[in-house]
Write a protein that holds these residues in place. Structure first.
Motif, PDB file in Angstrom:
ATOM      1  N   ASN A  94      -9.491   6.343  -5.748  1.00  0.00           N
ATOM      2  CA  ASN A  94      -9.629   7.964  -4.692  1.00  0.00           C
ATOM      3  C   ASN A  94      -8.412   8.935  -4.435  1.00  0.00           C
ATOM      4  O   ASN A  94      -8.102  10.012  -4.357  1.00  0.00           O
ATOM      5  N   PHE A  95      -7.101   8.016  -3.725  1.00  0.00           N
ATOM      6  CA  PHE A  95      -5.893   9.133  -3.900  1.00  0.00           C
ATOM      7  C   PHE A  95      -5.040   9.312  -5.652  1.00  0.00           C
ATOM      8  O   PHE A  95      -5.054  11.040  -5.290  1.00  0.00           O
ATOM      9  N   ARG A  96      -5.645   9.435  -6.512  1.00  0.00           N
ATOM     10  CA  ARG A  96      -4.932   9.410  -7.314  1.00  0.00           C
ATOM     11  C   ARG A  96      -6.312  10.976  -8.655  1.00  0.00           C
ATOM     12  O   ARG A  96      -5.143  11.807  -8.323  1.00  0.00           O
ATOM     13  N   TYR A 118       1.134  -1.013   0.274  1.00  0.00           N
ATOM     14  CA  TYR A 118       0.020  -0.092  -0.021  1.00  0.00           C
ATOM     15  C   TYR A 118       0.599   1.229   0.162  1.00  0.00           C
ATOM     16  O   TYR A 118       1.036   2.212  -0.837  1.00  0.00           O
ATOM     17  N   ILE A 119       1.772   1.334   0.964  1.00  0.00           N
ATOM     18  CA  ILE A 119       2.730   2.722   1.234  1.00  0.00           C
ATOM     19  C   ILE A 119       3.200   2.533  -0.279  1.00  0.00           C
ATOM     20  O   ILE A 119       3.857   3.733  -0.770  1.00  0.00           O
ATOM     21  N   GLY A 120       4.131   1.782  -0.845  1.00  0.00           N
ATOM     22  CA  GLY A 120       4.853   1.494  -1.748  1.00  0.00           C
ATOM     23  C   GLY A 120       4.641   2.170  -2.956  1.00  0.00           C
ATOM     24  O   GLY A 120       4.853   2.767  -4.161  1.00  0.00           O
ATOM     25  N   ASP A 121       3.137   1.713  -3.109  1.00  0.00           N
ATOM     26  CA  ASP A 121       2.009   2.111  -4.110  1.00  0.00           C
ATOM     27  C   ASP A 121       2.009   3.540  -4.253  1.00  0.00           C
ATOM     28  O   ASP A 121       1.893   4.464  -5.244  1.00  0.00           O
ATOM     29  N   LEU A 122       1.708   4.456  -2.880  1.00  0.00           N
ATOM     30  CA  LEU A 122       1.360   5.962  -2.430  1.00  0.00           C
ATOM     31  C   LEU A 122       2.634   6.734  -2.703  1.00  0.00           C
ATOM     32  O   LEU A 122       2.955   7.481  -3.936  1.00  0.00           O
ATOM     33  N   VAL A 123       4.053   6.148  -2.742  1.00  0.00           N
ATOM     34  CA  VAL A 123       5.205   6.540  -2.698  1.00  0.00           C
ATOM     35  C   VAL A 123       4.939   7.091  -4.639  1.00  0.00           C
ATOM     36  O   VAL A 123       5.716   7.966  -4.929  1.00  0.00           O
ATOM     37  N   LYS A 124       5.187   5.391  -5.497  1.00  0.00           N
ATOM     38  CA  LYS A 124       5.283   5.727  -7.128  1.00  0.00           C
ATOM     39  C   LYS A 124       4.114   6.867  -7.059  1.00  0.00           C
ATOM     40  O   LYS A 124       4.736   6.721  -7.707  1.00  0.00           O
ATOM     41  N   ILE A 125       3.321   6.251  -6.900  1.00  0.00           N
ATOM     42  CA  ILE A 125       2.142   7.543  -7.646  1.00  0.00           C
ATOM     43  C   ILE A 125       2.363   8.813  -7.434  1.00  0.00           C
ATOM     44  O   ILE A 125       2.013   9.527  -8.451  1.00  0.00           O
ATOM     45  N   LEU A 126       3.010   9.050  -5.935  1.00  0.00           N
ATOM     46  CA  LEU A 126       3.331  10.185  -5.818  1.00  0.00           C
ATOM     47  C   LEU A 126       4.460  10.914  -6.437  1.00  0.00           C
ATOM     48  O   LEU A 126       4.889  12.266  -7.456  1.00  0.00           O
ATOM     49  N   LEU A 127       6.048  10.131  -6.559  1.00  0.00           N
ATOM     50  CA  LEU A 127       6.033  10.242  -7.657  1.00  0.00           C
ATOM     51  C   LEU A 127       6.317  10.375  -8.465  1.00  0.00           C
ATOM     52  O   LEU A 127       7.268  11.670  -9.392  1.00  0.00           O
TER      53      LEU A 127
END
Length: 215
Positions: free
Chosen positions: A203-205, A63-72
């Motif tokens: 939702n995050f995107r 989950y957290i790895g996904d978040l970091v990749k999406i942000l970067l």
């Protein structure tokens, strides 16, 4: 009588601590364990911990790895994600396998590399540990010079920044300035657990497209 590695059984959520392990023994153990394994290792001055994570540990890592990749990617920042690559430095007698790690400022230095030697390679700019289960507290990351460490515990995300050789707690991430990372990570992980990963990612995107990109 010497024990063989296959005789050591570590149940998920538990760890085994071995002492007086030489660097060559560590290298032999890593080779015997192979690349495709659930266990993580942490080594410091002869002490070796072997830990097998729980399923929820692995979910939170993803989950957290996904978040970091999406942000970067949204911020158009070049990076290399090296997952649980073994970070080791023989001179410092340290080795550790983070749950995941990212090269950001130093991404060009590790392009195409599958194995790292921190005698010559820079440490990752960001390492992430999921501490759902307790782990032995080696100071590997401090000694190896990892500038930013995230720990996700049952209380949420903690950010530590390396300053003068020691970690200090921080409410923000220099890799994501002006972005409320702690709040985002905690909310996102909870959404994954309640409505599922796919909907949480959508939702995050939407959130970062409507808000963060305008920061």
């Amino acid at each position: 009588m010497l024990l063989k590695l296959q005789q050591i059984i570590v149940k998920p959520g538990h760890q085994t601590l071995l002492k007086d392990i030489t660097w060559q023994q560590l290298e032999n153990i890593l080779e015997e364990m192979g690349e495709k394994r659930a266990a993580r290792i942490s080594y410091s001055h002869g002490w070796l911990e072997i830990m097998v994570p729980l399923p929820e540990h692995e979910k939170d890592k993803e989950y957290i790895g996904d978040l970091v990749k999406i942000l970067l990617e949204k911020l158009q920042i070049d990076f290399e994600a090296l997952g649980s690559t073994t970070l080791k430095n023989e001179r410092m007698r340290q080795a550790v396998e983070p749950d995941t790690c990212f090269y950001i400022q130093n991404q060009a230095a590790v392009i195409g590399k599958n194995r790292l030697d921190l005698n010559i390679d820079p440490p990752p700019d960001l390492a992430i540990e999921i501490d759902i289960t307790s782990r032995t507290r080696f100071d590997n990351y401090e000694i190896l010079g990892v500038p930013e460490l995230w720990r996700y515990t049952q209380k949420g995300l903690e950010i530590s920044l390396l300053q003068q050789g020691k970690y200090i707690k921080s409410e923000s991430s220099p890799n994501f300035p002006d972005i409320p990372i702690i709040e985002l990570v905690n909310e996102y992980v909870q959404q994954c657990l309640t409505i599922g990963r796919s909907q949480a990612i959508r939702n995050f995107r939407t959130l970062i497209a409507n808000n963060i990109m305008s920061v």
